[in-house]
Design a protein around this motif. Structure first.
Motif, PDB file in Angstrom:
ATOM      1  N   TYR A  86      -6.112  22.339 -34.303  1.00 32.20           N
ATOM      2  CA  TYR A  86      -7.249  21.439 -34.406  1.00 32.20           C
ATOM      3  C   TYR A  86      -7.413  20.555 -33.178  1.00 32.20           C
ATOM      4  N   CYS A  87      -6.315  20.253 -32.461  1.00 34.50           N
ATOM      5  CA  CYS A  87      -6.444  19.464 -31.229  1.00 34.50           C
ATOM      6  C   CYS A  87      -7.326  20.206 -30.230  1.00 34.50           C
ATOM      7  N   THR A  88      -7.025  21.478 -30.045  1.00 34.12           N
ATOM      8  CA  THR A  88      -7.813  22.287 -29.117  1.00 34.12           C
ATOM      9  C   THR A  88      -9.269  22.349 -29.560  1.00 34.12           C
ATOM     10  N   LYS A  89      -9.485  22.579 -30.845  1.00 40.56           N
ATOM     11  CA  LYS A  89     -10.846  22.722 -31.363  1.00 40.56           C
ATOM     12  C   LYS A  89     -11.648  21.428 -31.196  1.00 40.56           C
ATOM     13  N   VAL A  90     -11.023  20.286 -31.484  1.00 39.64           N
ATOM     14  CA  VAL A  90     -11.730  19.012 -31.341  1.00 39.64           C
ATOM     15  C   VAL A  90     -12.013  18.715 -29.870  1.00 39.64           C
ATOM     16  N   GLN A 128      -5.767  -4.681 -38.164  1.00 37.15           N
ATOM     17  CA  GLN A 128      -5.464  -5.726 -39.133  1.00 37.15           C
ATOM     18  C   GLN A 128      -4.381  -6.694 -38.661  1.00 37.15           C
ATOM     19  N   GLY A 129      -3.796  -6.420 -37.485  1.00 39.89           N
ATOM     20  CA  GLY A 129      -2.772  -7.302 -36.950  1.00 39.89           C
ATOM     21  C   GLY A 129      -1.404  -7.119 -37.571  1.00 39.89           C
ATOM     22  N   ASN A 130      -1.200  -6.002 -38.287  1.00 42.72           N
ATOM     23  CA  ASN A 130       0.083  -5.762 -38.942  1.00 42.72           C
ATOM     24  C   ASN A 130       1.131  -5.205 -37.984  1.00 42.72           C
ATOM     25  N   ILE A 131       0.684  -4.429 -37.002  1.00 35.77           N
ATOM     26  CA  ILE A 131       1.615  -3.799 -36.076  1.00 35.77           C
ATOM     27  C   ILE A 131       1.103  -3.928 -34.645  1.00 35.77           C
ATOM     28  N   ASN A 132       2.013  -3.682 -33.720  1.00 37.80           N
ATOM     29  CA  ASN A 132       1.671  -3.526 -32.310  1.00 37.80           C
ATOM     30  C   ASN A 132       2.129  -2.131 -31.909  1.00 37.80           C
ATOM     31  N   LEU A 133       1.176  -1.214 -31.795  1.00 36.05           N
ATOM     32  CA  LEU A 133       1.499   0.164 -31.437  1.00 36.05           C
ATOM     33  C   LEU A 133       1.765   0.218 -29.938  1.00 36.05           C
ATOM     34  N   LEU A 134       3.045   0.261 -29.573  1.00 34.84           N
ATOM     35  CA  LEU A 134       3.439   0.190 -28.175  1.00 34.84           C
ATOM     36  C   LEU A 134       3.100   1.460 -27.413  1.00 34.84           C
ATOM     37  N   ALA A 135       3.159   2.609 -28.074  1.00 27.51           N
ATOM     38  CA  ALA A 135       2.923   3.887 -27.404  1.00 27.51           C
ATOM     39  C   ALA A 135       2.917   5.005 -28.423  1.00 27.51           C
ATOM     40  N   VAL A 136       2.388   6.159 -27.994  1.00 27.06           N
ATOM     41  CA  VAL A 136       2.480   7.403 -28.749  1.00 27.06           C
ATOM     42  C   VAL A 136       3.111   8.442 -27.843  1.00 27.06           C
ATOM     43  N   SER A 137       4.074   9.180 -28.381  1.00 24.89           N
ATOM     44  CA  SER A 137       4.742  10.236 -27.630  1.00 24.89           C
ATOM     45  C   SER A 137       4.535  11.554 -28.360  1.00 24.89           C
ATOM     46  N   VAL A 138       4.192  12.609 -27.611  1.00 24.53           N
ATOM     47  CA  VAL A 138       3.928  13.906 -28.218  1.00 24.53           C
ATOM     48  C   VAL A 138       4.861  14.963 -27.642  1.00 24.53           C
ATOM     49  N   HIS A 139       5.388  15.811 -28.519  1.00 19.75           N
ATOM     50  CA  HIS A 139       6.319  16.846 -28.082  1.00 19.75           C
ATOM     51  C   HIS A 139       5.847  18.246 -28.487  1.00 19.75           C
ATOM     52  N   LYS A 140       4.543  18.428 -28.609  1.00 16.75           N
ATOM     53  CA  LYS A 140       3.996  19.768 -28.872  1.00 16.75           C
ATOM     54  C   LYS A 140       3.636  20.425 -27.543  1.00 16.75           C
ATOM     55  N   ASN A 141       3.965  21.693 -27.409  1.00 20.49           N
ATOM     56  CA  ASN A 141       3.751  22.424 -26.165  1.00 20.49           C
ATOM     57  C   ASN A 141       2.297  22.883 -26.065  1.00 20.49           C
ATOM     58  N   ASN A 142       1.406  21.897 -25.929  1.00 21.87           N
ATOM     59  CA  ASN A 142      -0.029  22.167 -25.862  1.00 21.87           C
ATOM     60  C   ASN A 142      -0.699  21.007 -25.134  1.00 21.87           C
ATOM     61  N   PRO A 143      -1.316  21.238 -23.985  1.00 21.44           N
ATOM     62  CA  PRO A 143      -1.947  20.137 -23.244  1.00 21.44           C
ATOM     63  C   PRO A 143      -3.056  19.450 -24.021  1.00 21.44           C
ATOM     64  N   HIS A 144      -3.662  20.141 -24.986  1.00 18.41           N
ATOM     65  CA  HIS A 144      -4.724  19.529 -25.768  1.00 18.41           C
ATOM     66  C   HIS A 144      -4.193  18.499 -26.764  1.00 18.41           C
ATOM     67  N   SER A 145      -2.895  18.521 -27.051  1.00 16.64           N
ATOM     68  CA  SER A 145      -2.340  17.525 -27.972  1.00 16.64           C
ATOM     69  C   SER A 145      -2.437  16.127 -27.378  1.00 16.64           C
ATOM     70  N   ALA A 146      -2.024  15.962 -26.128  1.00 15.62           N
ATOM     71  CA  ALA A 146      -2.134  14.661 -25.464  1.00 15.62           C
ATOM     72  C   ALA A 146      -3.598  14.290 -25.264  1.00 15.62           C
ATOM     73  N   GLU A 147      -4.427  15.278 -24.954  1.00 15.67           N
ATOM     74  CA  GLU A 147      -5.860  15.008 -24.767  1.00 15.67           C
ATOM     75  C   GLU A 147      -6.485  14.508 -26.069  1.00 15.67           C
ATOM     76  N   TYR A 148      -6.087  15.102 -27.183  1.00 13.31           N
ATOM     77  CA  TYR A 148      -6.595  14.665 -28.490  1.00 13.31           C
ATOM     78  C   TYR A 148      -6.173  13.227 -28.781  1.00 13.31           C
ATOM     79  N   ILE A 149      -4.930  12.888 -28.477  1.00  8.57           N
ATOM     80  CA  ILE A 149      -4.460  11.507 -28.667  1.00  8.57           C
ATOM     81  C   ILE A 149      -5.239  10.564 -27.767  1.00  8.57           C
TER      82      ILE A 149
END
Length: 336
Positions: free
Chosen positions: A102-106, A52-73
């Motif tokens: 759910y990250c792992t499952k997806v 919608q042009g409301n924001i500019n999402l510059l980045a996402v940072s994840v701090h969960k100790n699971n490699p599937h979290s970044a993969e899900y993002i």
């Protein structure tokens, strides 16, 4: 002629001011993706506000100790059409968290041919989180970025403690003070007495440091508010017929046994960062917050304080929920 030139000059100035006022809000999303489904819902909402042009999402940072979290993002950034958006990963998490989520499952879902159900980036390269923050913040205008942090305080504390580097001669605290407008944060509780909120006690030392040392204002979504606004599971079951498979919806279905309603803690923090002037929001008076004991957040009124709490009334809470249902069920513009 002079009057005409003056009029044209004024028009140019007005045009410049208008352009500045309509510039999308720059945001960075800090998440513990996988610990609760509201993180995925919040990211969905951010991508829709990008559309919608409301924001500019510059980045996402994840701090969960699971490699599937970044993969899900990564799956989500591809599915929503923002595959070049940077992803940062905190490799120094102090808390060991369950990787069966759910990250792992997806990430493990397959189609009828046995191939991955959702597309990933061909060469998924994730940056170290604090370095990514410093790189991105150093390039932004002063006081232009909103950081949405909806998990533990691990990365934020590390960012504040970071030292000058190739990106900026400023310390982390100085860099945040210069470049960030405010934090929109889900953490703490101020109604239930002596309540140890999940995001606070999971990395207690980081939370104490972050709340104590933050050099900029913080707008807080407390536990009670998120619990008062529950996203209806019936919407997940019925309102997404426009697609065969949606990574947010699949995550919701995998998180708990359907049908179920779920609190919207993190989604509220994302919504506020996108629309801080929305009529659905009321802020408390200013104050100071201190993390004490094993994770209790104490509030003290202070007219010069850095903190405010979101305190919408019942009708405003309904407006927030209505916004969530309308926004999350909208088809993404870039979805293929």
């Amino acid at each position: 002629m002079k009057k005409l030139l003056l009029l044209l000059a004024l028009c140019c100035v007005c045009g410049t001011i208008t352009a500045q006022n309509t510039k999308p809000q720059a945001v960075i999303f800090e998440t513990d993706m996988g610990n609760d489904i509201d993180d995925a819902m919040a990211l969905d909402l951010l991508f829709k506000n990008m559309d919608q042009g409301n924001i500019n999402l510059l980045a996402v940072s994840v701090h969960k100790n699971n490699p599937h979290s970044a993969e899900y993002i990564d799956i989500m950034r591809n599915w929503y059409g923002y595959k070049k958006m940077p992803i940062g990963v905190n490799t120094g998490c102090v808390t060991d968290m369950d990787c069966v989520d759910y990250c792992t499952k997806v990430c493990q879902l397959t189609d009828e041919q046995g191939k991955p159900l959702f597309k990933r980036s061909k060469n998924s390269k994730y940056e170290e989180a604090v370095e990514m923050y410093r790189r991105i913040l150093s390039k932004q205008d002063d006081k232009s970025v909103v950081i949405i942090t909806v998990g533990f305080s691990t990365t934020m504390a590390q960012l504040l403690q970071s030292q000058p580097d190739k990106y900026s001669p400023l310390s982390g605290e100085e860099l945040v003070a210069k470049k960030v407008k405010y934090f929109s944060i889900m953490a703490g509780e101020f109604v239930r007495e002596n309540y140890r909120e999940y995001n606070v006690w999971n990395d207690l030392e980081a939370a104490k440091y972050f709340f104590d040392k933050t050099p900029i204002p913080m707008v807080i979504v407390p536990w009670t508010l998120g619990d008062q606004i529950q996203y209806p599971g019936s919407s997940i079951a019925n309102d997404f017929a426009w697609c065969e498979a949606n990574p947010m919806v699949e995550g919701y279905k995998a998180y708990l046994q359907m049908p179920y309603d779920r609190p919207t803690w993190d989604v509220i923090s994302a919504f506020y960062a996108c629309h801080p002037d929305h009529k659905a929001f009321t802020l408390s008076r200013k104050g100071e917050v201190k993390v004490v004991g094993k994770g209790v957040t104490e509030w003290r009124d202070d007219d010069n304080g850095r903190y405010q709490i979101l305190v919408p009334d019942e009708s405003q809470r309904q407006q927030i929920l209505d916004y969530f249902v309308e926004t999350l069920t909208t088809k993404p513009k870039k979805m293929k």
